[in-house]
Design a protein around this motif. Structure first.
Motif, short mmCIF file in Angstrom:
data_model
loop_
_atom_site.label_atom_id
_atom_site.label_comp_id
_atom_site.label_asym_id
_atom_site.label_seq_id
_atom_site.Cartn_x
_atom_site.Cartn_y
_atom_site.Cartn_z
N ALA A 274 2.38 3.09 7.47
CA ALA A 274 3.38 2.01 7.41
C ALA A 274 4.29 2.18 6.21
N SER A 275 3.74 2.53 5.06
CA SER A 275 4.53 2.70 3.85
C SER A 275 5.52 3.86 3.99
N THR A 276 5.05 4.94 4.63
CA THR A 276 5.92 6.11 4.81
C THR A 276 7.07 5.79 5.75
N ALA A 277 6.76 5.08 6.83
CA ALA A 277 7.81 4.74 7.81
C ALA A 277 8.90 3.88 7.16
N ILE A 278 8.49 2.87 6.39
CA ILE A 278 9.47 1.98 5.76
C ILE A 278 10.22 2.71 4.66
N ALA A 279 9.50 3.51 3.87
CA ALA A 279 10.13 4.24 2.76
C ALA A 279 11.17 5.24 3.27
N ASP B 148 4.80 0.99 -4.17
CA ASP B 148 4.87 -0.47 -4.04
C ASP B 148 4.46 -0.89 -2.63
N LEU B 149 5.03 -0.19 -1.65
CA LEU B 149 4.74 -0.51 -0.25
C LEU B 149 3.27 -0.25 0.08
N PHE B 150 2.75 0.87 -0.43
CA PHE B 150 1.36 1.26 -0.17
C PHE B 150 0.38 0.21 -0.71
N CYS B 151 0.61 -0.21 -1.94
CA CYS B 151 -0.28 -1.22 -2.56
C CYS B 151 -0.17 -2.56 -1.83
N ASP B 152 1.04 -2.92 -1.43
CA ASP B 152 1.24 -4.18 -0.71
C ASP B 152 0.52 -4.16 0.63
N HIS B 153 0.58 -3.03 1.34
CA HIS B 153 -0.06 -2.94 2.65
C HIS B 153 -1.58 -2.98 2.57
N LEU B 154 -2.11 -2.45 1.48
CA LEU B 154 -3.57 -2.52 1.32
C LEU B 154 -4.03 -3.95 1.11
N GLY B 155 -3.14 -4.71 0.47
CA GLY B 155 -3.39 -6.14 0.31
C GLY B 155 -4.75 -6.47 -0.25
N SER B 156 -5.47 -7.32 0.46
CA SER B 156 -6.78 -7.76 -0.02
C SER B 156 -7.91 -6.83 0.37
N THR B 157 -7.59 -5.81 1.17
CA THR B 157 -8.63 -4.86 1.60
C THR B 157 -9.16 -4.06 0.41
N ILE C 15 3.88 13.55 1.76
CA ILE C 15 2.91 12.68 1.10
C ILE C 15 1.98 12.06 2.14
N LYS C 16 2.57 11.62 3.26
CA LYS C 16 1.76 11.02 4.32
C LYS C 16 0.73 12.02 4.84
N GLU C 17 1.18 13.27 5.07
CA GLU C 17 0.26 14.28 5.59
C GLU C 17 -0.82 14.63 4.58
N ALA C 18 -0.43 14.76 3.33
CA ALA C 18 -1.39 15.12 2.29
C ALA C 18 -2.40 13.99 2.06
N MET C 19 -1.93 12.75 2.05
CA MET C 19 -2.81 11.60 1.85
C MET C 19 -3.77 11.43 3.04
N SER C 20 -3.25 11.64 4.25
CA SER C 20 -4.08 11.51 5.45
C SER C 20 -5.16 12.58 5.48
N LYS C 21 -4.78 13.79 5.08
CA LYS C 21 -5.74 14.90 5.04
C LYS C 21 -6.83 14.64 3.99
N ALA C 22 -6.41 14.15 2.84
CA ALA C 22 -7.37 13.88 1.76
C ALA C 22 -8.28 12.71 2.09
N LEU C 23 -7.84 11.83 3.00
CA LEU C 23 -8.61 10.64 3.35
C LEU C 23 -9.98 11.00 3.93
N ASP C 24 -10.00 11.94 4.87
CA ASP C 24 -11.27 12.35 5.49
C ASP C 24 -12.25 12.88 4.46
N SER C 25 -11.74 13.75 3.60
CA SER C 25 -12.59 14.34 2.57
C SER C 25 -13.12 13.26 1.62
N ALA C 26 -12.26 12.34 1.24
CA ALA C 26 -12.64 11.27 0.32
C ALA C 26 -13.70 10.36 0.94
N MET C 27 -13.53 10.03 2.22
CA MET C 27 -14.48 9.16 2.90
C MET C 27 -15.84 9.84 3.07
#
Length: 354
Positions: free
Chosen positions: A127-132, A144-153, A175-187
């Motif tokens: 969502a942040s990437t699409a808006i940005a 800013d968008l990324f932190c806002d979207h995470l909200g209370s989660t 950034i979206k691709e790199a963050m998405s790729k790193a997400l699996d490894s981080a989880m």
């Protein structure tokens, strides 16, 4: 030259993503622990009869447990430090639950928590990437968008990301691709860490949740130490309980003797007897409120109804009570024969029928 620029861009993105994940990881761990603690506390309330109603129900199960164990030291702690005893009881039950439940249920709760957080982060990335991209935002805008979207989660300070917000990264899609790729490894990494350390870390948190759910007023009757049953800790009005106890439990004696008072305060407030405070002042039981202080905050109505539980307790632990309080069950404090006929099974049956 273009290859050099490309490499510099990749390095910048890797630096950005590594730094961001370094800041995200503690928040992910904290959120997983909180979510799992909530799920486990909820499961305990649902599956365990001692925890699926109110504190009065929990106290009933505690009294059953105490009678079954017949450990006077535990009774002593319950009588004189009830809040501490309740909290220890809850904590021990949580530990037993976590050891008895087995790893599969804990793993399922962990998978659910990881799944929820992963989806929240992935949604925030996209969502942040699409808006940005649509607004041609800078990296600062994307953050800013990324932190806002995470909200209370997930909660982590936006100010901690200042050092990477001005990086020259032109293609936000990378950034979206790199963050998405790193997400699996981080989880995956977080899952392994959680399985090895989460359970022990969660015990205090689960205990606190259950204690808060079952909290209430902890004031004790100044005569017999029965615990006020109001479910609001700082409630208005008088303290009260449905059943009082023999005064011997808190060490009361008849004046100028070492003989226990075995009467219940509910029968004494209907009598012509007096009670004497440590400072020597004497008051009729009928007007006990005139003693002021904690006596003035309790509603103790004349009542002859009693539970067999504490009569059995007095008989069963007679010598222990005499030793602890340095008083005796003789003369006016003599235990009635009828009390001695009450069995442990009688008191357990009485508690379990309610």
């Amino acid at each position: 030259m273009s290859f050099k620029i490309s490499c510099q861009g990749a390095t910048s993105i890797k630096t950005f993503v590594d730094f961001l994940w370094n800041k995200l990881t503690p928040a992910v761990s904290s959120t997983i622990r909180k979510n799992m603690a909530l799920r486990i506390a909820g499961d305990i309330r649902t599956t365990c009869r001692a925890f699926n109603e109110n504190r009065a129900n929990l106290e009933k199960h505690i009294l059953i447990s105490l009678a079954e164990e017949e450990n006077f030291d535990n009774y002593w702690q319950y009588l004189h430090n009830p809040e501490s005893f309740f909290n220890n009881y809850i904590e021990n039950h949580v530990k037993r639950y976590l050891s008895d439940t087995g790893s599969e249920k804990i793993k399922n709760f962990l998978q659910m928590s990881l799944h929820d957080i992963k989806n929240a982060i992935l949604s925030a990335i996209h969502a942040s990437t699409a808006i940005a991209k649509d607004k041609s935002s800078t990296m600062s805008g994307w953050l800013d968008l990324f932190c806002d979207h995470l909200g209370s989660t997930l909660t982590f300070p936006r100010k901690d990301l200042i050092s990477i917000e001005h990086q020259e990264i032109k293609d936000i899609e990378f950034i979206k691709e790199a963050m998405s790729k790193a997400l699996d490894s981080a989880m995956n990494s977080e899952e392994q860490n959680c399985l090895s350390r989460l359970v022990e870390e969660m015990i205090p948190e689960i205990q606190k949740m259950l204690s808060e759910h079952l909290c209430g007023c902890w004031k004790q009757c100044p005569f017999c130490k029965a615990i006020c049953t109001n479910t609001i800790p700082t409630h208005e009005g008088d303290h009260s309980v449905p059943f009082h106890r023999p005064k011997a439990l808190s060490g009361w004696r008849w004046d100028q003797t070492d003989h226990f008072v075995i009467e219940y305060c509910t029968s004494l407030v209907a009598s012509d007897c007096n009670f004497i405070l440590n400072d020597g002042r004497s008051f009729p039981y009928k007007t006990y409120r005139q003693a002021g202080g904690e006596y003035a905050t309790w509603s103790i109505t004349p009542d002859t109804s009693t539970q067999p539980y504490w009569k059995w307790f007095v008989c069963h632990f007679r010598s222990k009570l005499e030793e602890k309080h340095h008083k005796r069950f003789i003369n006016k404090g003599e235990i009635p024969d009828a009390w001695n006929k009450i069995t442990k099974q009688d008191v357990l049956d009485d508690l379990k029928k309610n």
